[in-house]
Design a protein around this motif. Structure first.
Motif, mmCIF file in Angstrom:
data_model
loop_
_atom_site.group_PDB
_atom_site.id
_atom_site.type_symbol
_atom_site.label_atom_id
_atom_site.label_comp_id
_atom_site.label_asym_id
_atom_site.label_seq_id
_atom_site.Cartn_x
_atom_site.Cartn_y
_atom_site.Cartn_z
ATOM 1 N N HIS A 53 0.850 -1.192 0.000
ATOM 2 C CA HIS A 53 0.000 0.000 0.000
ATOM 3 C C HIS A 53 0.882 1.238 0.000
ATOM 4 N N GLU A 54 0.702 2.103 -0.980
ATOM 5 C CA GLU A 54 1.466 3.346 -1.032
ATOM 6 C C GLU A 54 0.869 4.368 -0.072
ATOM 7 N N VAL A 55 1.723 4.934 0.781
ATOM 8 C CA VAL A 55 1.304 5.989 1.713
ATOM 9 C C VAL A 55 1.886 7.298 1.187
ATOM 10 N N PRO A 56 1.069 8.138 0.535
ATOM 11 C CA PRO A 56 1.585 9.365 -0.089
ATOM 12 C C PRO A 56 2.377 10.235 0.891
ATOM 13 N N GLY A 57 3.541 10.677 0.447
ATOM 14 C CA GLY A 57 4.386 11.543 1.260
ATOM 15 C C GLY A 57 5.269 10.816 2.247
ATOM 16 N N PHE A 58 4.977 9.525 2.507
ATOM 17 C CA PHE A 58 5.762 8.777 3.487
ATOM 18 C C PHE A 58 6.523 7.621 2.854
ATOM 19 N N GLY A 59 5.807 6.700 2.241
ATOM 20 C CA GLY A 59 6.471 5.520 1.687
ATOM 21 C C GLY A 59 5.473 4.417 1.426
ATOM 22 N N ARG A 60 5.710 3.249 2.029
ATOM 23 C CA ARG A 60 4.855 2.094 1.772
ATOM 24 C C ARG A 60 4.511 1.377 3.065
ATOM 25 N N ALA A 61 3.313 0.795 3.083
ATOM 26 C CA ALA A 61 2.905 -0.134 4.130
ATOM 27 C C ALA A 61 2.797 -1.506 3.481
ATOM 28 N N VAL A 62 3.388 -2.527 4.117
ATOM 29 C CA VAL A 62 3.466 -3.844 3.478
ATOM 30 C C VAL A 62 3.106 -4.940 4.482
ATOM 31 N N PHE A 63 2.142 -5.793 4.092
ATOM 32 C CA PHE A 63 1.919 -7.068 4.758
ATOM 33 C C PHE A 63 2.720 -8.105 3.985
ATOM 34 N N ARG A 64 3.543 -8.834 4.692
ATOM 35 C CA ARG A 64 4.413 -9.823 4.036
ATOM 36 C C ARG A 64 4.231 -11.190 4.677
ATOM 37 N N HIS A 65 4.058 -12.189 3.854
ATOM 38 C CA HIS A 65 3.900 -13.562 4.341
ATOM 39 C C HIS A 65 4.822 -14.470 3.534
ATOM 40 N N ARG A 66 5.956 -14.824 4.137
ATOM 41 C CA ARG A 66 6.896 -15.734 3.476
ATOM 42 C C ARG A 66 6.501 -17.176 3.743
ATOM 43 N N GLY A 68 6.562 -20.730 5.088
ATOM 44 C CA GLY A 68 7.117 -21.267 6.317
ATOM 45 C C GLY A 68 7.139 -20.301 7.482
ATOM 46 N N GLU A 69 6.638 -19.072 7.303
ATOM 47 C CA GLU A 69 6.653 -18.077 8.369
ATOM 48 C C GLU A 69 5.251 -17.505 8.577
ATOM 49 N N ASP A 70 5.100 -16.706 9.632
ATOM 50 C CA ASP A 70 3.833 -16.049 9.911
ATOM 51 C C ASP A 70 3.749 -14.721 9.175
ATOM 52 N N LEU A 71 2.555 -14.171 9.152
ATOM 53 C CA LEU A 71 2.330 -12.859 8.567
ATOM 54 C C LEU A 71 3.115 -11.791 9.331
ATOM 55 N N SER A 72 3.689 -10.828 8.611
ATOM 56 C CA SER A 72 4.372 -9.699 9.239
ATOM 57 C C SER A 72 3.921 -8.415 8.551
ATOM 58 N N PHE A 73 4.270 -7.295 9.154
ATOM 59 C CA PHE A 73 3.886 -5.993 8.603
ATOM 60 C C PHE A 73 5.020 -5.025 8.837
ATOM 61 N N PHE A 74 5.252 -4.123 7.859
ATOM 62 C CA PHE A 74 6.248 -3.085 8.089
ATOM 63 C C PHE A 74 5.894 -1.819 7.328
ATOM 64 N N LEU A 75 6.397 -0.711 7.852
ATOM 65 C CA LEU A 75 6.332 0.592 7.197
ATOM 66 C C LEU A 75 7.722 0.909 6.670
ATOM 67 N N GLU A 76 7.795 1.294 5.416
ATOM 68 C CA GLU A 76 9.071 1.534 4.757
ATOM 69 C C GLU A 76 9.079 2.938 4.177
ATOM 70 N N SER A 77 10.189 3.656 4.362
ATOM 71 C CA SER A 77 10.258 5.030 3.869
ATOM 72 C C SER A 77 11.685 5.402 3.510
ATOM 73 N N GLU A 78 11.815 6.175 2.440
ATOM 74 C CA GLU A 78 13.124 6.710 2.061
ATOM 75 C C GLU A 78 13.479 7.918 2.921
ATOM 76 N N PHE A 79 12.469 8.540 3.526
ATOM 77 C CA PHE A 79 12.672 9.754 4.312
ATOM 78 C C PHE A 79 12.575 9.416 5.799
ATOM 79 N N HIS A 80 13.516 9.874 6.577
ATOM 80 C CA HIS A 80 13.522 9.591 8.009
ATOM 81 C C HIS A 80 12.681 10.646 8.715
ATOM 82 N N VAL A 154 -2.790 3.896 7.666
ATOM 83 C CA VAL A 154 -2.944 2.857 6.653
ATOM 84 C C VAL A 154 -4.423 2.792 6.278
ATOM 85 N N SER A 155 -4.712 3.031 5.008
ATOM 86 C CA SER A 155 -6.098 3.130 4.555
ATOM 87 C C SER A 155 -6.723 1.752 4.330
ATOM 88 N N ASN A 156 -8.003 1.652 4.710
ATOM 89 C CA ASN A 156 -8.751 0.418 4.479
ATOM 90 C C ASN A 156 -9.425 0.383 3.105
#
Length: 305
Positions: A53-66, A68-80, A154-156
């Motif tokens: 999910h793209e978060v305008p002005g910030f970066g991305r919100a990501v649900f990741r499921h690899r 053999g592993e459980d679901l995870s979530f992270f916020l990623e941004s190029e700007f601190h 994070v928008s629904n």
């Protein structure tokens, strides 16, 4: 102290450079997609399912499921934008649902890296469920630049449909990922070369992965023994153990040309405990990986281990 100074300077220089292109209002405030620009994208394979999910002005919100592993979530941004430390995670109702009270989820750690917020499985599931309920998860943390609050929402909107596709993807994930079985170990009892039910389950998972990943170009199967007994007998036993594992893989459909069998006897102990050294290891080498060690032979010593 010097490392801290370097990090401080890096952020300040980054702030100065970014300030040439962005208005000062970006340093604090709320970041989130609205009804018209809220999108979720699913990247799917048997190795991983990711909802992005793209978060305008910030970066991305990501649900990741690899696999053999459980679901995870992270916020990623190029700007601190957020100061490292502890922030809050709250599930809020969107503006068009007045009167619905926010639900605190807990404290989250905000890092100084590109992936600023990472959540474990329980909180990730709570976030996904709240989005399905039409709520908006929000992370709040003081800004790095002036201490005023930064809110990342994070928008629904448009989440539900992609989440159903994600669930179908997750149901088809492999049982394991490369990090879990790229280097595996089958243990043996003293003098034994038999596979247990747990060993066969491990090998079945390796077979499933090999069938899916065409980048694996070599499977090294290395037999080992303890140092109890003669080196000649131990060398032969380690070869038999390696062949038992290799034959199992071949019988399950793995190309024999993919497999390299090596026997080392008691030459490479990993511990002073004999039980730790009675083993066959399986290593998957993918394209670009460094080649493994060459076959070794060892002789000499008195009953095989």
């Amino acid at each position: 102290m010097a490392q801290f100074f370097t990090k401080q300077m890096r952020y300040r220089l980054g702030t100065l450079a970014l300030g040439l292109f962005l208005p000062s209002a970006i340093w604090a405030g709320s970041y989130g997609a609205g009804i018209t620009n809220s999108q979720w994208y699913l990247a799917e394979s048997v190795f991983e399912c990711s909802l992005v999910h793209e978060v305008p002005g910030f970066g991305r919100a990501v649900f990741r499921h690899r696999a053999g592993e459980d679901l995870s979530f992270f916020l990623e941004s190029e700007f601190h934008l957020m100061r490292p430390g502890q922030g809050s995670l709250v599930v809020e109702a969107p503006a068009w649902r007045p009167g619905v009270a926010p639900r605190p989820v807990g404290v989250v750690d905000v890092s100084d890296g590109r992936r600023q917020v990472s959540l474990e499985a329980r909180q990730s599931v709570i976030l996904a469920q709240s989005l399905l309920e039409g709520m908006r998860p929000t992370v709040t943390r003081a800004s790095w630049y002036d201490g005023s609050p930064v809110r990342v929402q994070v928008s629904n909107v448009n989440f539900n449909g992609q989440y159903q596709r994600y669930r179908a993807c997750a149901a088809n994930l492999l049982p394991v990922n490369i990090d879990q079985i790229g280097r595996s170990r089958v243990a043996f009892a003293s003098g034994s070369k038999s596979l247990s039910a747990a060993d066969m389950e491990l090998l079945d998972n390796i077979v499933a992965y090999l069938m899916a990943d065409s980048t694996v170009e070599r499977v090294f199967v290395d037999g080992h023994s303890d140092r109890i007994g003669s080196r000649i007998d131990n060398r032969a036993l380690s070869e038999e153990r390696a062949n038992v594992v290799a034959d199992y893989l071949k019988n399950r459909g793995i190309d024999p040309d993919l497999i390299t069998v090596r026997a080392h006897g008691d030459q490479y102990p990993v511990s002073r405990r004999p039980a730790d050294n009675r083993r066959t290891t399986i290593r998957l080498q993918r394209e670009g990986d460094r080649p493994g060690m060459q076959q070794a032979n060892g002789y000499g010593g008195s009953t095989s281990g």
